[in-house]
Motif scaffolding. Structure first.
Motif, PDB file in Angstrom:
ATOM      1  N   LEU A   1       6.694  -9.985  -2.010  1.00  0.00           N
ATOM      2  CA  LEU A   1       6.243  -9.014  -1.014  1.00  0.00           C
ATOM      3  C   LEU A   1       5.882  -7.677  -1.657  1.00  0.00           C
ATOM      4  O   LEU A   1       4.854  -7.074  -1.334  1.00  0.00           O
ATOM      5  N   ALA A   2       6.729  -7.212  -2.560  1.00  0.00           N
ATOM      6  CA  ALA A   2       6.528  -5.898  -3.162  1.00  0.00           C
ATOM      7  C   ALA A   2       5.285  -5.862  -4.050  1.00  0.00           C
ATOM      8  O   ALA A   2       4.606  -4.832  -4.130  1.00  0.00           O
ATOM      9  N   ARG A   3       4.959  -6.971  -4.677  1.00  0.00           N
ATOM     10  CA  ARG A   3       3.788  -6.953  -5.565  1.00  0.00           C
ATOM     11  C   ARG A   3       2.482  -7.128  -4.797  1.00  0.00           C
ATOM     12  O   ARG A   3       1.410  -6.802  -5.308  1.00  0.00           O
ATOM     13  N   THR A   4       2.550  -7.617  -3.575  1.00  0.00           N
ATOM     14  CA  THR A   4       1.336  -7.835  -2.786  1.00  0.00           C
ATOM     15  C   THR A   4       1.171  -6.815  -1.667  1.00  0.00           C
ATOM     16  O   THR A   4       0.232  -6.910  -0.883  1.00  0.00           O
ATOM     17  N   SER A   5       2.071  -5.843  -1.578  1.00  0.00           N
ATOM     18  CA  SER A   5       1.994  -4.799  -0.553  1.00  0.00           C
ATOM     19  C   SER A   5       1.517  -3.495  -1.182  1.00  0.00           C
ATOM     20  O   SER A   5       1.623  -3.291  -2.396  1.00  0.00           O
ATOM     21  N   ARG A   6       0.999  -2.596  -0.345  1.00  0.00           N
ATOM     22  CA  ARG A   6       0.653  -1.269  -0.857  1.00  0.00           C
ATOM     23  C   ARG A   6       1.944  -0.579  -1.294  1.00  0.00           C
ATOM     24  O   ARG A   6       3.044  -0.908  -0.829  1.00  0.00           O
ATOM     25  N   ARG A   7       1.799   0.384  -2.176  1.00  0.00           N
ATOM     26  CA  ARG A   7       2.943   1.045  -2.795  1.00  0.00           C
ATOM     27  C   ARG A   7       3.931   1.584  -1.755  1.00  0.00           C
ATOM     28  O   ARG A   7       5.147   1.423  -1.890  1.00  0.00           O
ATOM     29  N   LEU A   8       3.426   2.224  -0.715  1.00  0.00           N
ATOM     30  CA  LEU A   8       4.296   2.833   0.287  1.00  0.00           C
ATOM     31  C   LEU A   8       5.122   1.793   1.035  1.00  0.00           C
ATOM     32  O   LEU A   8       6.191   2.101   1.568  1.00  0.00           O
ATOM     33  N   ASP A   9       4.644   0.547   1.096  1.00  0.00           N
ATOM     34  CA  ASP A   9       5.383  -0.519   1.763  1.00  0.00           C
ATOM     35  C   ASP A   9       6.254  -1.317   0.805  1.00  0.00           C
ATOM     36  O   ASP A   9       7.138  -2.063   1.244  1.00  0.00           O
ATOM     37  N   ALA A  10       5.982  -1.177  -0.497  1.00  0.00           N
ATOM     38  CA  ALA A  10       6.689  -2.003  -1.475  1.00  0.00           C
ATOM     39  C   ALA A  10       8.127  -1.549  -1.712  1.00  0.00           C
ATOM     40  O   ALA A  10       9.041  -2.377  -1.793  1.00  0.00           O
ATOM     41  N   LEU A  11       8.344  -0.227  -1.841  1.00  0.00           N
ATOM     42  CA  LEU A  11       9.707   0.247  -2.095  1.00  0.00           C
ATOM     43  C   LEU A  11      10.664  -0.120  -0.963  1.00  0.00           C
ATOM     44  O   LEU A  11      11.797  -0.540  -1.227  1.00  0.00           O
TER      45      LEU A  11
END
Length: 285
Positions: free
Chosen positions: A129-139
């Motif tokens: 999920l974190a690698r395929t989401s925009r940065r603001l959604d990944a953390l």
């Protein structure tokens, strides 16, 4: 007692097409997926619907991404998704099913079973999920995984095993900021805006005690030495009772020398530079 059935199995049990159709038309059964029937009493039961889905999926299939995040207990930290996410090894037939998104992987799968449903591990789910989401959604995803009990070492090892995949550099960078203390997605996002803005790293869920050492409040984010706090104000803060408690809380903190700054979704998503500027002025003032 079974809760879902394949059409072929119902026919093999002796039910005619007419009998099956009558039970569906009469409201006893629903058909969540083509060729599969589910007890209508379980219409709103996500686990039952997922188990029904597996009657239509290849044996190698596992639940992944947002769907797996919900099963692992950190779904509220993940980006919104209206579909069920399924992962299949490369080369396996990918069925086309309404409301289901099929992903393909070339990396080995080591699934876990949650409530009878095969799923990617919490670490694999979070990294995907974190690698395929925009940065603001990944953390927030990484924070949520840690909060749900995922081992930090497992996340780090999973990131290593995904070497070369799109977005994995983002995951490795954000892992150094991930924190199990985060309470919600927006709190994690606010913390990332602060960090990306070059400000000192804040402590999430910072406890504030009174003169007798008794816990009075917990701040979303805080810099204890500088007595500065930052919080996200969501929809719940518009409630009149909540607003009264917030005012009392703010006044007490101000009396103790705390300088509190509050931000909304407008600040977080449309003007993050404003958030950084306000907090920089507060921290240096």
């Amino acid at each position: 007692m079974e809760e879902a059935w394949r059409f072929a199995d119902l026919r093999a049990s002796g039910l005619s097409k007419t009998q099956i159709r009558r039970r569906a038309d009469g409201g006893r059964w629903i058909r969540p997926y083509h060729g599969v029937y589910l007890d209508a009493a379980l219409r709103a039961d996500e686990l039952a619907r997922l188990r029904a889905l597996f009657l239509r999926l290849p044996s190698e299939a596992v639940i992944c991404r947002q769907t797996a995040a919900r099963l692992h207990g950190f779904g509220e930290f993940a980006p919104m998704s209206r579909t069920v996410h399924v992962l299949l090894p490369a080369g396996v037939h990918r069925p086309r099913l309404r409301g289901v998104t099929i992903h393909e992987t070339a990396t080995p799968l080591e699934p876990v079973t949650l409530n009878g449903i095969p799923s990617t591990s919490a670490a694999r789910c979070a990294v995907d999920l974190a690698r395929t989401s925009r940065r603001l959604d990944a953390l927030p995803v990484l924070d949520g995984a840690l909060r749900a009990g995922c081992n930090p070492d497992d996340l780090a090892m999973e990131a290593i095993s995904h070497g070369g995949l799109r977005g994995i550099r983002q995951v490795r960078e954000l892992l150094q900021f991930a924190d199990a203390g985060a309470q919600c997605r927006q709190e994690s996002q606010l913390r990332l805006v602060v960090i990306d803005g070059g400000l000192p790293r804040p402590q999430p869920q910072l406890p504030v005690v009174d003169g007798f050492g008794r816990l009075r409040y917990v701040l979303d984010l805080g810099w204890e030495e500088r007595r500065v706090g930052a919080e996200y104000d969501g929809v719940s803060h518009l409630d009149r009772t909540r607003a009264r408690r917030d005012r009392e809380r703010h006044n007490w903190l101000a009396a103790q020398g705390w300088r509190m700054r509050y931000f909304t979704d407008l600040d977080l998503y449309r003007r993050p530079r404003h958030v950084v500027d306000v907090l920089r002025d507060t921290l240096t003032g």
